[in-house]
Design an enzyme around this catalytic site. Sequence first.
Site, PDB file in Angstrom:
ATOM      1  N   LYS A 126       0.837  -1.212   0.000  1.00  0.00           N
ATOM      2  CA  LYS A 126       0.000   0.000   0.000  1.00  0.00           C
ATOM      3  C   LYS A 126       0.872   1.263   0.000  1.00  0.00           C
ATOM      4  O   LYS A 126       1.655   1.471   0.918  1.00  0.00           O
ATOM      5  CB  LYS A 126      -0.913  -0.016   1.242  1.00  0.00           C
ATOM      6  CG  LYS A 126      -1.710   1.259   1.463  1.00  0.00           C
ATOM      7  CD  LYS A 126      -2.611   1.149   2.712  1.00  0.00           C
ATOM      8  CE  LYS A 126      -3.310   2.472   3.024  1.00  0.00           C
ATOM      9  NZ  LYS A 126      -4.134   2.393   4.256  1.00  0.00           N
ATOM     10  N   ASP A 184      -3.069   9.948   3.971  1.00  0.00           N
ATOM     11  CA  ASP A 184      -4.441   9.492   4.202  1.00  0.00           C
ATOM     12  C   ASP A 184      -5.162  10.428   5.167  1.00  0.00           C
ATOM     13  O   ASP A 184      -5.003  10.316   6.382  1.00  0.00           O
ATOM     14  CB  ASP A 184      -4.410   8.055   4.758  1.00  0.00           C
ATOM     15  CG  ASP A 184      -5.810   7.521   5.036  1.00  0.00           C
ATOM     16  OD1 ASP A 184      -6.788   8.139   4.585  1.00  0.00           O
ATOM     17  OD2 ASP A 184      -5.905   6.459   5.706  1.00  0.00           O
ATOM     18  N   LYS A 221     -10.629  12.028   8.906  1.00  0.00           N
ATOM     19  CA  LYS A 221     -10.111  11.573  10.203  1.00  0.00           C
ATOM     20  C   LYS A 221     -10.093  12.737  11.195  1.00  0.00           C
ATOM     21  O   LYS A 221      -9.961  13.886  10.785  1.00  0.00           O
ATOM     22  CB  LYS A 221      -8.657  11.102  10.036  1.00  0.00           C
ATOM     23  CG  LYS A 221      -8.488   9.774   9.357  1.00  0.00           C
ATOM     24  CD  LYS A 221      -7.008   9.390   9.292  1.00  0.00           C
ATOM     25  CE  LYS A 221      -6.795   8.079   8.573  1.00  0.00           C
ATOM     26  NZ  LYS A 221      -7.383   6.922   9.275  1.00  0.00           N
ATOM     27  N   ASP A 232       1.500   6.227   5.610  1.00  0.00           N
ATOM     28  CA  ASP A 232       0.560   5.245   5.068  1.00  0.00           C
ATOM     29  C   ASP A 232       1.058   4.619   3.763  1.00  0.00           C
ATOM     30  O   ASP A 232       0.379   3.776   3.180  1.00  0.00           O
ATOM     31  CB  ASP A 232      -0.816   5.910   4.881  1.00  0.00           C
ATOM     32  CG  ASP A 232      -1.977   4.969   5.132  1.00  0.00           C
ATOM     33  OD1 ASP A 232      -1.752   3.912   5.763  1.00  0.00           O
ATOM     34  OD2 ASP A 232      -3.097   5.273   4.684  1.00  0.00           O
ATOM     35  N   ASP A 240     -12.537   6.387   4.367  1.00  0.00           N
ATOM     36  CA  ASP A 240     -11.267   6.189   5.081  1.00  0.00           C
ATOM     37  C   ASP A 240     -10.779   4.735   4.975  1.00  0.00           C
ATOM     38  O   ASP A 240      -9.654   4.432   5.332  1.00  0.00           O
ATOM     39  CB  ASP A 240     -11.444   6.600   6.549  1.00  0.00           C
ATOM     40  CG  ASP A 240     -10.117   6.839   7.245  1.00  0.00           C
ATOM     41  OD1 ASP A 240      -9.081   6.873   6.549  1.00  0.00           O
ATOM     42  OD2 ASP A 240     -10.130   6.996   8.482  1.00  0.00           O
ATOM     43  N   GLU A 269      -9.650   3.198   2.518  1.00  0.00           N
ATOM     44  CA  GLU A 269      -9.179   3.382   1.151  1.00  0.00           C
ATOM     45  C   GLU A 269      -8.057   2.422   0.770  1.00  0.00           C
ATOM     46  O   GLU A 269      -7.871   2.146  -0.410  1.00  0.00           O
ATOM     47  CB  GLU A 269      -8.727   4.838   0.949  1.00  0.00           C
ATOM     48  CG  GLU A 269      -7.283   5.149   1.369  1.00  0.00           C
ATOM     49  CD  GLU A 269      -6.992   4.907   2.844  1.00  0.00           C
ATOM     50  OE1 GLU A 269      -7.934   4.947   3.657  1.00  0.00           O
ATOM     51  OE2 GLU A 269      -5.819   4.650   3.202  1.00  0.00           O
ATOM     52  N   ARG A 276      -7.681  -0.786   1.210  1.00  0.00           N
ATOM     53  CA  ARG A 276      -8.179  -2.014   0.566  1.00  0.00           C
ATOM     54  C   ARG A 276      -8.642  -1.729  -0.853  1.00  0.00           C
ATOM     55  O   ARG A 276      -8.603  -2.596  -1.719  1.00  0.00           O
ATOM     56  CB  ARG A 276      -9.283  -2.635   1.440  1.00  0.00           C
ATOM     57  CG  ARG A 276     -10.494  -1.791   1.593  1.00  0.00           C
ATOM     58  CD  ARG A 276     -11.362  -2.217   2.790  1.00  0.00           C
ATOM     59  NE  ARG A 276     -10.800  -1.747   4.066  1.00  0.00           N
ATOM     60  CZ  ARG A 276     -11.313  -2.017   5.253  1.00  0.00           C
ATOM     61  NH1 ARG A 276     -12.401  -2.761   5.355  1.00  0.00           N
ATOM     62  NH2 ARG A 276     -10.749  -1.561   6.351  1.00  0.00           N
TER      63      ARG A 276
HETATM   64  N1  BES Z   1      -4.288   4.016   7.135  1.00  0.00           N
HETATM   65  C1  BES Z   1      -5.407   3.711   7.954  1.00  0.00           C
HETATM   66  C2  BES Z   1      -5.103   2.648   9.019  1.00  0.00           C
HETATM   67  C3  BES Z   1      -4.138   3.024  10.125  1.00  0.00           C
HETATM   68  C4  BES Z   1      -4.627   3.426  11.340  1.00  0.00           C
HETATM   69  C5  BES Z   1      -2.791   2.889   9.980  1.00  0.00           C
HETATM   70  C6  BES Z   1      -3.771   3.720  12.375  1.00  0.00           C
HETATM   71  C7  BES Z   1      -1.922   3.188  10.997  1.00  0.00           C
HETATM   72  C8  BES Z   1      -2.415   3.600  12.201  1.00  0.00           C
HETATM   73  C9  BES Z   1      -6.551   3.163   7.091  1.00  0.00           C
HETATM   74  O1  BES Z   1      -6.640   3.679   5.818  1.00  0.00           O
HETATM   75  C10 BES Z   1      -7.828   3.482   7.794  1.00  0.00           C
HETATM   76  O2  BES Z   1      -8.130   4.636   7.887  1.00  0.00           O
HETATM   77  N2  BES Z   1      -8.539   2.452   8.249  1.00  0.00           N
HETATM   78  C11 BES Z   1      -9.760   2.638   8.928  1.00  0.00           C
HETATM   79  C12 BES Z   1     -10.745   1.632   8.405  1.00  0.00           C
HETATM   80  C13 BES Z   1     -12.149   1.825   8.891  1.00  0.00           C
HETATM   81  C14 BES Z   1     -12.727   3.107   8.326  1.00  0.00           C
HETATM   82  C15 BES Z   1     -12.985   0.641   8.500  1.00  0.00           C
HETATM   83  C16 BES Z   1      -9.527   2.414  10.420  1.00  0.00           C
HETATM   84  O3  BES Z   1      -8.780   1.517  10.777  1.00  0.00           O
HETATM   85  O4  BES Z   1     -10.073   3.188  11.196  1.00  0.00           O
HETATM   86 ZN    ZN Z   2      -4.909   4.428   4.999  1.00  0.00          ZN
HETATM   87 MN    MN Z   3      -7.835   5.432   5.786  1.00  0.00          MN
END
Ligand code: BES
Ligand code: ZN
Ligand code: MN
Length: 506
Positions: A260, A265, A272, A283, A342, A344, A346
């Site tokens: 990725k 992000d 966020k 990210d 968010d 994104e 996947r």
């Molecule tokens: N890049 C984030 C995940 C992340 C969170 C990485 C904390 C490192 C530290 C990812 O894109 C994300 O935002 N995931 C969301 C998914 C949710 C909306 C289903 C998450 O984990 O909150």
């Molecule tokens: Zn992300």
């Molecule tokens: Mn995200």
Amino acid sequence: MQVHVSRDAAASVTTGALVVPVFAGTPVDGVSADVDRVLGGAIADVLATGEIAGKPNETSLLHSKDAPFKRVFVIGLGEREKLKPGALAKYAGTAVRYLGKRGIEQITIALPAGLDATLAASFAAEGAFTALLDTTTYRTEPDRPVKTTAVTILTGDYDAAAVEAGVQRGSIIGEAVNKARLMALTPGNDMTPTILAERAKEVAKDAGLEVDVLDEARMQAKGMGSLLGVSRGSDEPATLSVITYKGDPSSTEVLALVGKGLTFDSGGISLKPPENMHEMKYDMSGGAGVIAAMWAIGKLRPKLNVIGLIPSSENLPGPKAMKPGDILRAMNGKTIEVINTDAEGRLILADALCYAKELGATKIVDCATLTGACVIALGHAASGTMSNDDAYVERFLKIVGDCGERYWRLPLYPDFDTQIKSDIADLKNTGGRPGGAETAGAFLKAFVGDTPWIHLDIAGTAYLDGESSHMAKGPTGTPVRAFVTLAEDFAQHGFSTNGVAKAALV
Ligand code: BES
Ligand code: ZN
Ligand code: MN
């Protein structure tokens, strides 16, 4: 920096500091005893008085005015029976960071006896390199730099050629880990998808590899609507870098590494909270890991074929951004209802996984800072590991057991597939809070079909807040060590994972 090998005896070596091991519950012996004779028993005293007990990474600095080595740095390695070569990365790294920050330029490291010589030397060299990286490159005055310029590893009783081979391997892995860390720590204003693709080209070409970067027009032609959906909210165009290493042209087996490469992000329209949003410059750590691992593989030249794919985009809430409720169509034709913009990572991985298959991948492993849920599940101690193939993932977990990175399997039960079924499309991009790491894994699984695949969620392990004795804080270089180890294992033992029951956990 360079790491050299020397057959000199530790007790008579001329150096700024000589590094020797001690063990918990074991009297000073081997190379440490030879050195202790010159010191008149000072190492034994340090243990006897309880100043240190020999536990992992305990240290003591002894000065030796009359000896050819000016200082002896004693480091604990824990219980002797439990020692594995991987521990030597921290051993060497702790020495280089402690001594280097105190201005000692030349360091000589003695290896403990009884290990595989190549692996022991490899981990020591890797640790020396990763200890050196300056992560304060944006400061006008660097922060207490590590001044070490030369590290020598003593062969002791080990075969010199084996130690030499290990030092070469470990130096390459250490350099690769540092490349990944430098890319990862570069903030979003200096690390756009275009810049990440440029880095992929530079780094891959330095290792003699081919690189192809797909622009948005080519993505469109391939039907990569999922990756393009994420990119819509940003003015910076998405890129998909493909790095190719052909180490076994006669074979049809291809290992695909997919990472990725989200260069920033913000969450998109599902923005966020601001508190830790700046961390989302990291990210793209998975993408950086793939680029760096491909470089190491190109330098080490194992006998196998590997492709590295780095889908890269920003996730911003621009006027054209995808919106919750939008439906995207991925390269394999599957439709995705965007519940949360968010989620994104996947989405950009989905198309990259499809493309890896089109390019002939027969085994896939992806890595991504994918979910906060994985950080809640495993903390910063291990990367979540999910798979559609028991034999493949069991082999992976076994071979990376001592690589310096931890991996812990999480299940992909059919329940998680149910959780991400959409009312109006094939899939939705989130399954709610329960099992957040696993539903993300289940989502990716829908894009790999029958191809044996492993997903590594490195959200908790790609970067660390605290400084350790052996590495600066910030990006860790995970999963470069695991990726190189996996490629070497396929080269050595073949791609077949026959004999183990398929996917009991799927
Ligand atoms: N890049 C984030 C995940 C992340 C969170 C990485 C904390 C490192 C530290 C990812 O894109 C994300 O935002 N995931 C969301 C998914 C949710 C909306 C289903 C998450 O984990 O909150
Ligand atoms: Zn992300
Ligand atoms: Mn995200």
